[in-house]
Scaffold this active site. Structure first.
Site, PDB file in Angstrom:
ATOM      1  N   GLU A   7       0.818  -1.215   0.000  1.00  0.00           N
ATOM      2  CA  GLU A   7       0.000   0.000   0.000  1.00  0.00           C
ATOM      3  C   GLU A   7       0.852   1.266   0.000  1.00  0.00           C
ATOM      4  O   GLU A   7       0.674   2.155  -0.814  1.00  0.00           O
ATOM      5  CB  GLU A   7      -0.928   0.018   1.223  1.00  0.00           C
ATOM      6  CG  GLU A   7      -2.195  -0.779   1.040  1.00  0.00           C
ATOM      7  CD  GLU A   7      -3.161  -0.570   2.186  1.00  0.00           C
ATOM      8  OE1 GLU A   7      -3.376   0.606   2.573  1.00  0.00           O
ATOM      9  OE2 GLU A   7      -3.689  -1.566   2.706  1.00  0.00           O
ATOM     10  N   ASP A  79      -2.318  -4.058   3.347  1.00  0.00           N
ATOM     11  CA  ASP A  79      -2.391  -4.204   4.802  1.00  0.00           C
ATOM     12  C   ASP A  79      -3.309  -5.350   5.232  1.00  0.00           C
ATOM     13  O   ASP A  79      -4.285  -5.675   4.537  1.00  0.00           O
ATOM     14  CB  ASP A  79      -2.877  -2.897   5.438  1.00  0.00           C
ATOM     15  CG  ASP A  79      -1.808  -1.814   5.392  1.00  0.00           C
ATOM     16  OD1 ASP A  79      -0.636  -2.145   5.126  1.00  0.00           O
ATOM     17  OD2 ASP A  79      -2.148  -0.633   5.612  1.00  0.00           O
ATOM     18  N   ASP A  81      -5.949  -6.054   6.934  1.00  0.00           N
ATOM     19  CA  ASP A  81      -7.258  -5.766   7.508  1.00  0.00           C
ATOM     20  C   ASP A  81      -8.269  -5.707   6.373  1.00  0.00           C
ATOM     21  O   ASP A  81      -7.936  -5.947   5.211  1.00  0.00           O
ATOM     22  CB  ASP A  81      -7.231  -4.463   8.321  1.00  0.00           C
ATOM     23  CG  ASP A  81      -6.713  -3.274   7.511  1.00  0.00           C
ATOM     24  OD1 ASP A  81      -6.652  -3.376   6.265  1.00  0.00           O
ATOM     25  OD2 ASP A  81      -6.371  -2.248   8.120  1.00  0.00           O
ATOM     26  N   GLU A  83      -9.756  -3.212   4.994  1.00  0.00           N
ATOM     27  CA  GLU A  83      -9.438  -2.174   4.015  1.00  0.00           C
ATOM     28  C   GLU A  83      -8.348  -2.669   3.071  1.00  0.00           C
ATOM     29  O   GLU A  83      -8.423  -2.480   1.858  1.00  0.00           O
ATOM     30  CB  GLU A  83      -8.975  -0.903   4.747  1.00  0.00           C
ATOM     31  CG  GLU A  83      -9.149   0.368   3.957  1.00  0.00           C
ATOM     32  CD  GLU A  83     -10.580   0.865   3.965  1.00  0.00           C
ATOM     33  OE1 GLU A  83     -10.879   1.747   3.146  1.00  0.00           O
ATOM     34  OE2 GLU A  83     -11.387   0.383   4.773  1.00  0.00           O
ATOM     35  N   TYR A 288       1.634  -4.303  13.154  1.00  0.00           N
ATOM     36  CA  TYR A 288       0.566  -3.537  12.524  1.00  0.00           C
ATOM     37  C   TYR A 288      -0.286  -2.834  13.573  1.00  0.00           C
ATOM     38  O   TYR A 288      -0.653  -3.413  14.593  1.00  0.00           O
ATOM     39  CB  TYR A 288      -0.311  -4.456  11.674  1.00  0.00           C
ATOM     40  CG  TYR A 288      -1.236  -3.720  10.758  1.00  0.00           C
ATOM     41  CD1 TYR A 288      -0.756  -2.781   9.855  1.00  0.00           C
ATOM     42  CD2 TYR A 288      -2.608  -3.956  10.794  1.00  0.00           C
ATOM     43  CE1 TYR A 288      -1.613  -2.103   9.003  1.00  0.00           C
ATOM     44  CE2 TYR A 288      -3.472  -3.289   9.941  1.00  0.00           C
ATOM     45  CZ  TYR A 288      -2.963  -2.361   9.059  1.00  0.00           C
ATOM     46  OH  TYR A 288      -3.813  -1.683   8.218  1.00  0.00           O
ATOM     47  N   ARG A 290      -3.360  -1.350  13.368  1.00  0.00           N
ATOM     48  CA  ARG A 290      -4.826  -1.378  13.364  1.00  0.00           C
ATOM     49  C   ARG A 290      -5.276  -2.766  13.791  1.00  0.00           C
ATOM     50  O   ARG A 290      -5.291  -3.701  12.995  1.00  0.00           O
ATOM     51  CB  ARG A 290      -5.377  -1.011  11.982  1.00  0.00           C
ATOM     52  CG  ARG A 290      -5.152   0.447  11.627  1.00  0.00           C
ATOM     53  CD  ARG A 290      -5.874   0.839  10.351  1.00  0.00           C
ATOM     54  NE  ARG A 290      -5.647   2.240  10.051  1.00  0.00           N
ATOM     55  CZ  ARG A 290      -4.662   2.710   9.304  1.00  0.00           C
ATOM     56  NH1 ARG A 290      -3.787   1.863   8.770  1.00  0.00           N
ATOM     57  NH2 ARG A 290      -4.516   3.996   9.086  1.00  0.00           N
ATOM     58  N   HIS A 332      -4.876 -10.521  13.762  1.00  0.00           N
ATOM     59  CA  HIS A 332      -3.466 -10.343  14.101  1.00  0.00           C
ATOM     60  C   HIS A 332      -3.337  -9.802  15.512  1.00  0.00           C
ATOM     61  O   HIS A 332      -4.316  -9.422  16.143  1.00  0.00           O
ATOM     62  CB  HIS A 332      -2.757  -9.437  13.089  1.00  0.00           C
ATOM     63  CG  HIS A 332      -3.590  -8.281  12.620  1.00  0.00           C
ATOM     64  ND1 HIS A 332      -3.692  -7.103  13.296  1.00  0.00           N
ATOM     65  CD2 HIS A 332      -4.375  -8.155  11.526  1.00  0.00           C
ATOM     66  CE1 HIS A 332      -4.490  -6.277  12.641  1.00  0.00           C
ATOM     67  NE2 HIS A 332      -4.917  -6.887  11.566  1.00  0.00           N
TER      68      HIS A 332
END
Length: 672
Positions: A7, A79, A81, A83, A288, A290, A332
């Protein structure tokens, strides 16, 4: 050559160094496609989103397409997640990739990235559907409600599926503060002489609930009663309890608690916190950022326990595990350093401070409890030799620091500290006389205003939003002028209160429980338990029904036909004049219009009657009418037009110098 698409451009150099010359690492730079800006982009009955490349995405997609064309394999490393999963799908779809491999990792280290390459999978369409559901629901609320709301109240407003409940929380709290009525009440504190190692004396507080308050009463409101109790001269120790209390360390940071702690301890707002954490993650310093799972991987726990043992920090017999909140996405682990032995990391002082806080929290989470010695002494006496009175002295002392040896205070639980009021050991039956007695005047306090950290905590508690959305929610509602910060506290503006009042009685998305349930529905989509279409179509149907009721209930009624009046407002622009008036929704059957009078319909706007000019139309014989005025473009006009234009006669004639219709000119034009 293999292509790896991440990303952020900030990850390219680090990951490229791990993979070598046989791989090429490129970045999508976030989303490459989105819903169109000037239209809703999703329609019933299938609610299939119409995606278009973003301005930046057009160029990015062209470069990625060129690289993918020559690649042996394409790895989508966005990433880990929802998104990121959605971005991976957009890349796969827009680039028409066949056999693309999806890989995820929660830390940018050589081991983690290479392990991810060995565990490639396909894009998870359930996760994509959940993200798509969130995006579409947000779009439906914004595009369906905002224009109608603005028209009804005569002021430009925006409604948001999650932002509006967040504003409501702050508005409700502010009104509770305004409506709060202070209660003055009284207490008594006794001071006893120094004993043992307690040089400043020790204190005991009156317990009025023990015989002095009637059922339903909370406070002593009569100062004379408190003064009477303060006159007690002799007390007997009725009990002296010795015990221990333990304080477990806080769990490692998740997204919300990191934002809360950074706000409270470092005075960094949530949006900036996530920017700093992103940089630390991209540089390979932390995992990470988030996440809402408070647990660490087995490898991370083992590394922390090894480091703690080497540095003589106390460890419990077994590694700690933490209970996740309901609905947590545990794909995660919690936020932690990638290398626990690294004490300092980051380029700026802010990054370094955030890293230190993350590291200490992760280490502390695996250390032993802090242990306190607690002593509670109960004293009894009588007032005027009649009514019994009870006092209590409570104190504690830290005897085993445990995790507090590493970090003395948990940044997020500021109200969990007990006073270190030391109390001596006294035997039951002992007679004591107070050295001093003080009547305490106390006042009840209103609820505190939300800070950014406190609002995030409340949103999380109510299940509104998810870790990746909290910073954006705050940025949105402050940026739109619904809330403002005053001494780090959130205060609603008049605009914020008005938007809440305009929506709250009409739309379910303002209801906290409804919003929580919608988040759970999105989670169920991610888990494959329900389908995207079922959730979105039901929400759209309800919203459409609520909009119709909103218009009917909030609109003034037309005095001619009884239908709702619509507030027609448009600001002046460079090329077009603005307008501000009320029109009947029954137009053209009912053409009634009214001037605006401060947001409500005013005087009727009567159209000026056009009188016949005395000349007849040579085409159909009906009277001609002379029309003069200025067009919307600002150009003056003056001509004769047929009064039968509604019946289909479009005849018009210029005006001659003597003020008569120029029939001859019109005839010449017809012949030519």
């Amino acid at each position: 050559m293999n292509l790896v698409i991440v990303e952020s451009p900030g990850k390219i150099k680090k990951i490229q160094s791990f993979l070598g010359a046989s791989f090429r690492v490129m970045a999508s730079v976030g989303h490459v496609r989105d819903l169109p800006e000037k239209e809703i982009g999703v329609e019933p009955p299938d609610f299939r989103p119409h995606y278009v490349p973003t301005d930046r995405g057009k160029d990015v997609l062209a470069k990625l397409a060129s690289a993918a064309k020559d690649a042996e394999a394409v790895y989508l490393a966005t990433d880990p997640d929802r998104e990121g999963e959605a971005i991976a799908w957009h890349l796969e779809d827009a680039l028409r990739l066949k056999g693309a491999k999806r890989i995820t990792y929660t830390e940018i280290t050589d081991t983690a990235v290479k392990a991810a390459l060995g565990n490639a999978r396909s894009v998870d369409r359930d996760l994509v559907a959940a993200q798509e559901g969130r995006r579409v629901l947000d779009r439906l609320v914004g595009y369906m409600v905002s224009p109608v709301l603005s028209r009804q109240v005569g002021e430009r407003f925006s409604a948001g599926r999650v932002q509006s409940p967040a504003v409501r929380l702050v508005v409700d709290r502010e009104r509770a503060i305004r409506n709060f009525r202070v209660t003055v009440h009284y207490g008594v504190e006794l001071t006893f002489e120094a004993a043992e190692h307690i040089t400043d004396g020790w204190k005991a507080a009156w317990l009025p609930k023990r015989g002095w308050l009637a059922e339903g009463e909370e406070y002593i409101l009569d100062k004379a009663i408190a003064a009477q109790v303060a006159a007690v001269s002799a007390l007997e120790v009725s009990d002296c309890q010795e015990s221990e209390s333990k304080a477990a360390p806080p769990a490692p940071f998740v997204t919300s608690t990191l934002q809360q702690a950074a706000s409270a301890a470092l005075k960094i707002n949530p949006k900036r916190t996530m920017e700093l954490a992103q940089k630390l993650y991209e540089a390979g310093h932390i995992t990470y950022m988030r996440t809402d799972s408070p647990n660490l991987s087995e490898e991370a726990v083992a590394a922390i326990r090894s480091w703690a043992g080497q540095h003589d920090y106390p460890l419990p017999a077994k590694p700690r595990a933490w209970k996740s909140k309901a609905g947590a996405q545990e794909a995660h682990e919690a936020i932690r350093p990638t290398h626990i032995e690294v004490e300092e990391a980051g380029e700026t002082e802010e990054e370094k401070a955030l890293y230190r806080m993350i590291r200490l929290r992760a280490i502390a989470s695996q250390l032993s409890d802090a242990v306190f010695a607690v002593r509670v002494v109960t004293l009894t006496g009588t007032v005027d030799g009649k009514q019994a009175v009870v006092f209590e002295a409570r104190g504690r002392a830290l005897i085993e620091p445990g995790w507090k040896a590493l970090t003395a205070k948990d940044e997020t639980d500021e109200d969990d500290e007990e006073p270190e009021n030391q109390v001596p050991q006294v035997e039951p039956g002992r007679q004591l006389s107070p050295q001093a007695a003080t009547v305490l005047t106390k006042k009840t306090k209103p609820p505190a205003r939300y800070t950014e950290a406190a609002l995030i905590k409340e949103l999380e508690h109510r299940g509104i939003g998810r870790p990746s959305t909290y910073a954006a929610i705050l940025d949105n509602i402050t940026g739109r002028g619904y809330l403002q910060l005053e001494k780090r506290q959130l205060v609603p503006t008049a605009k914020g209160e008005k938007v809440v009042d305009s929506l709250v009685d009409y739309f379910a998305f303002l209801d906290y429980e409804f919003t929580r349930q919608m988040e759970e529905d999105l989670d169920r989509i991610a888990e494959g338990q329900v389908q995207y279409l079922a959730v979105v179509s039901a929400a759209h149907s309800q919203l459409d029904q609520e909009l119709g009721q909103f218009v009917v209930k909030t609109s003034p009624k037309c005095p001619d036909c009884g239908k709702p009046l619509r507030h027609m407002v448009k600001a002046d622009s460079k090329d077009k004049k603005g307008y501000n008036f009320w029109s009947c929704s029954g137009y053209p059957d009912c053409p009634a219009t009214f001037a605006d009078a401060g947001g409500v319909p005013g005087d009727r706007q009567e159209k000026k009657a056009l009188e016949p000019s005395g000349f007849d139309c040579p085409k159909c014989g009906k009277p001609l009418i002379r029309r003069t005025g200025t067009s919307k473009a600002g150009k003056p006009y003056d001509f004769f037009g047929c009064s039968g234009f509604k019946a289909g006669c479009k005849a018009s004639f210029d005006v001659k110098e003597d003020g008569t219709p120029d029939f001859e000119k019109a005839e010449k034009k017809k012949q030519s």
